[in-house]
Design a protein around this motif. Structure first.
Motif, PDB file in Angstrom:
ATOM      1  N   ASN A  64       1.093  -1.264  -0.042  1.00 44.80           N
ATOM      2  CA  ASN A  64       0.127  -0.036   0.238  1.00 44.80           C
ATOM      3  C   ASN A  64       1.084   1.126   0.042  1.00 44.80           C
ATOM      4  O   ASN A  64       2.145   1.093   0.084  1.00 44.80           O
ATOM      5  N   ASP A  65       0.231   2.455  -0.117  1.00 39.40           N
ATOM      6  CA  ASP A  65       0.946   3.653  -0.461  1.00 39.40           C
ATOM      7  C   ASP A  65       1.551   3.990   0.907  1.00 39.40           C
ATOM      8  O   ASP A  65       2.495   4.990   1.140  1.00 39.40           O
ATOM      9  N   ASP A  66       1.109   3.538   2.215  1.00 41.45           N
ATOM     10  CA  ASP A  66       1.792   3.952   3.361  1.00 41.45           C
ATOM     11  C   ASP A  66       3.173   3.426   3.504  1.00 41.45           C
ATOM     12  O   ASP A  66       4.047   3.886   4.301  1.00 41.45           O
ATOM     13  N   MET A  67       3.701   2.578   2.825  1.00 40.23           N
ATOM     14  CA  MET A  67       4.846   1.671   2.786  1.00 40.23           C
ATOM     15  C   MET A  67       5.333   1.892   1.281  1.00 40.23           C
ATOM     16  O   MET A  67       5.635   0.756   0.693  1.00 40.23           O
ATOM     17  N   ALA A  68       5.489   3.135   1.088  1.00 40.71           N
ATOM     18  CA  ALA A  68       5.884   3.049  -0.509  1.00 40.71           C
ATOM     19  C   ALA A  68       7.333   4.398  -0.444  1.00 40.71           C
ATOM     20  O   ALA A  68       6.828   5.505   0.376  1.00 40.71           O
ATOM     21  N   ILE A  69       8.128   4.500  -1.056  1.00 40.33           N
ATOM     22  CA  ILE A  69       9.162   5.336  -1.100  1.00 40.33           C
ATOM     23  C   ILE A  69       9.204   5.757  -2.718  1.00 40.33           C
ATOM     24  O   ILE A  69       9.747   4.751  -3.538  1.00 40.33           O
ATOM     25  N   TYR A  70       9.067   6.881  -2.911  1.00 36.43           N
ATOM     26  CA  TYR A  70       9.268   7.383  -4.370  1.00 36.43           C
ATOM     27  C   TYR A  70      10.507   8.193  -4.809  1.00 36.43           C
ATOM     28  O   TYR A  70      10.611   8.947  -3.859  1.00 36.43           O
ATOM     29  N   LYS A  71      11.223   7.877  -5.690  1.00 32.17           N
ATOM     30  CA  LYS A  71      12.328   8.685  -5.901  1.00 32.17           C
ATOM     31  C   LYS A  71      12.341   9.194  -7.461  1.00 32.17           C
ATOM     32  O   LYS A  71      12.130   8.430  -8.384  1.00 32.17           O
ATOM     33  N   ASN A  72      12.804  10.478  -7.526  1.00 37.48           N
ATOM     34  CA  ASN A  72      12.966  11.227  -8.857  1.00 37.48           C
ATOM     35  C   ASN A  72      14.247  10.621  -9.470  1.00 37.48           C
ATOM     36  O   ASN A  72      15.278  10.343  -8.687  1.00 37.48           O
ATOM     37  N   ILE A  73      14.116  10.012 -10.699  1.00 39.67           N
ATOM     38  CA  ILE A  73      15.575   9.734 -11.310  1.00 39.67           C
ATOM     39  C   ILE A  73      15.635  10.703 -12.610  1.00 39.67           C
ATOM     40  O   ILE A  73      14.786  11.120 -13.310  1.00 39.67           O
ATOM     41  N   GLU A  74      17.066  10.731 -12.820  1.00 40.14           N
ATOM     42  CA  GLU A  74      17.316  11.749 -14.034  1.00 40.14           C
ATOM     43  C   GLU A  74      17.807  11.122 -15.329  1.00 40.14           C
ATOM     44  O   GLU A  74      18.064   9.784 -15.027  1.00 40.14           O
ATOM     45  N   LYS A  75      17.622  11.512 -16.292  1.00 41.72           N
ATOM     46  CA  LYS A  75      17.831  11.052 -17.550  1.00 41.72           C
ATOM     47  C   LYS A  75      19.374  10.814 -17.686  1.00 41.72           C
ATOM     48  O   LYS A  75      20.092  11.611 -17.223  1.00 41.72           O
ATOM     49  N   SER A  76      19.924   9.646 -17.888  1.00 39.37           N
ATOM     50  CA  SER A  76      21.415   9.501 -17.894  1.00 39.37           C
ATOM     51  C   SER A  76      21.810   8.179 -18.633  1.00 39.37           C
ATOM     52  O   SER A  76      20.992   7.338 -18.848  1.00 39.37           O
ATOM     53  N   ASP A  77      23.032   8.427 -19.228  1.00 38.65           N
ATOM     54  CA  ASP A  77      23.671   7.279 -20.006  1.00 38.65           C
ATOM     55  C   ASP A  77      24.768   6.674 -19.248  1.00 38.65           C
ATOM     56  O   ASP A  77      25.267   5.654 -19.745  1.00 38.65           O
ATOM     57  N   VAL A  78      24.945   7.050 -17.976  1.00 37.64           N
ATOM     58  CA  VAL A  78      25.714   6.563 -17.170  1.00 37.64           C
ATOM     59  C   VAL A  78      25.129   5.778 -15.996  1.00 37.64           C
ATOM     60  O   VAL A  78      24.198   6.516 -15.562  1.00 37.64           O
ATOM     61  N   PRO A  79      25.730   4.994 -15.079  1.00 36.14           N
ATOM     62  CA  PRO A  79      24.871   4.368 -14.273  1.00 36.14           C
ATOM     63  C   PRO A  79      25.048   5.326 -13.269  1.00 36.14           C
ATOM     64  O   PRO A  79      25.962   6.364 -12.745  1.00 36.14           O
ATOM     65  N   GLN A  80      23.600   5.296 -12.550  1.00 37.95           N
ATOM     66  CA  GLN A  80      23.405   6.363 -11.171  1.00 37.95           C
ATOM     67  C   GLN A  80      22.865   5.196  -9.936  1.00 37.95           C
ATOM     68  O   GLN A  80      22.288   4.126 -10.549  1.00 37.95           O
ATOM     69  N   THR A  81      22.714   5.530  -8.905  1.00 38.59           N
ATOM     70  CA  THR A  81      22.743   4.786  -7.697  1.00 38.59           C
ATOM     71  C   THR A  81      21.494   5.522  -7.002  1.00 38.59           C
ATOM     72  O   THR A  81      21.551   6.697  -6.692  1.00 38.59           O
ATOM     73  N   VAL A  82      20.391   4.777  -6.705  1.00 35.83           N
ATOM     74  CA  VAL A  82      19.231   5.369  -6.168  1.00 35.83           C
ATOM     75  C   VAL A  82      19.183   4.771  -4.781  1.00 35.83           C
ATOM     76  O   VAL A  82      19.087   3.448  -4.900  1.00 35.83           O
TER      77      VAL A  82
END
Length: 186
Positions: A64-82
């Protein structure tokens, strides 16, 4: 006069040495480590988007939404860690990874997922993803390129996600213990 200067100099040196020694014997400040379960997603995504981690414990039977974490991610051609951090002392027993919320043109490669808790961890590499995570009908996994792309489901809804497989739970149990999978006691 010389004798008093020497005595003064010796007293000053003694004072400096004794101050330095007292600093060495002071107890260092202890920083308490919090028991925070973390998930690190290393990925390459072709478009700006929002990803979500749903998590649950033995007090609920569904996500459910009470146990959810949203993250914005950027456009990227190289690896990123969220990095997703669960609440302190939370013992999860399941996860759902929503890989795209806004951009159906998204193409994503998940290089690895690292799960950590209380000084222990395990990692799922790109070559093992389908062993531990299964896509819903909104996710297309290309086994050759190891990329995910997304589409609307048969009802026209856009909700691409991955859920855990039965082989994932023994790995998770090693981090959180069997108690996380047993019914909650009121």
């Amino acid at each position: 006069m010389k004798k008093s200067k020497v005595l003064l100099l010796l007293a000053l040196v003694f004072q400096l040495v004794s101050c330095d020694t007292s600093k060495k014997t002071e107890q260092p400040e202890v920083v308490q480590k919090k028991n925070i379960f973390t998930i690190e997603v290393n990925m390459v995504n072709k478009e700006k988007d929002v990803i979500c981690l749903y998590y649950k414990d033995n007090t609920i039977s569904f996500f459910n939404d009470d146990m959810a974490i949203y993250k914005n991610i950027e456009k990227s051609d190289v690896p990123q860690t969220v990095i997703f951090e669960l609440p302190e002392d939370f013992l999860p027993n399941d996860f759902r990874f929503d890989l795209s919320h806004e951009n159906s043109n998204q193409s994503m490669k998940v290089n690895s997922l690292k799960f950590s808790f209380a000084g222990e961890s395990f990692e799922i590499n790109n070559t093992e993803l389908e062993k531990y995570l299964t896509p819903n009908e909104g996710v297309i996994f290309d086994a050759l390129s190891r990329n995910y792309t997304f589409k609307k489901d048969t009802n026209g809804n856009y909700d691409p996600f991955l859920t855990t497989t039965g082989q994932f739970y023994p790995l998770l149990e090693k981090l959180v213990g069997i108690g996380a999978f047993q019914p909650a006691v009121n």
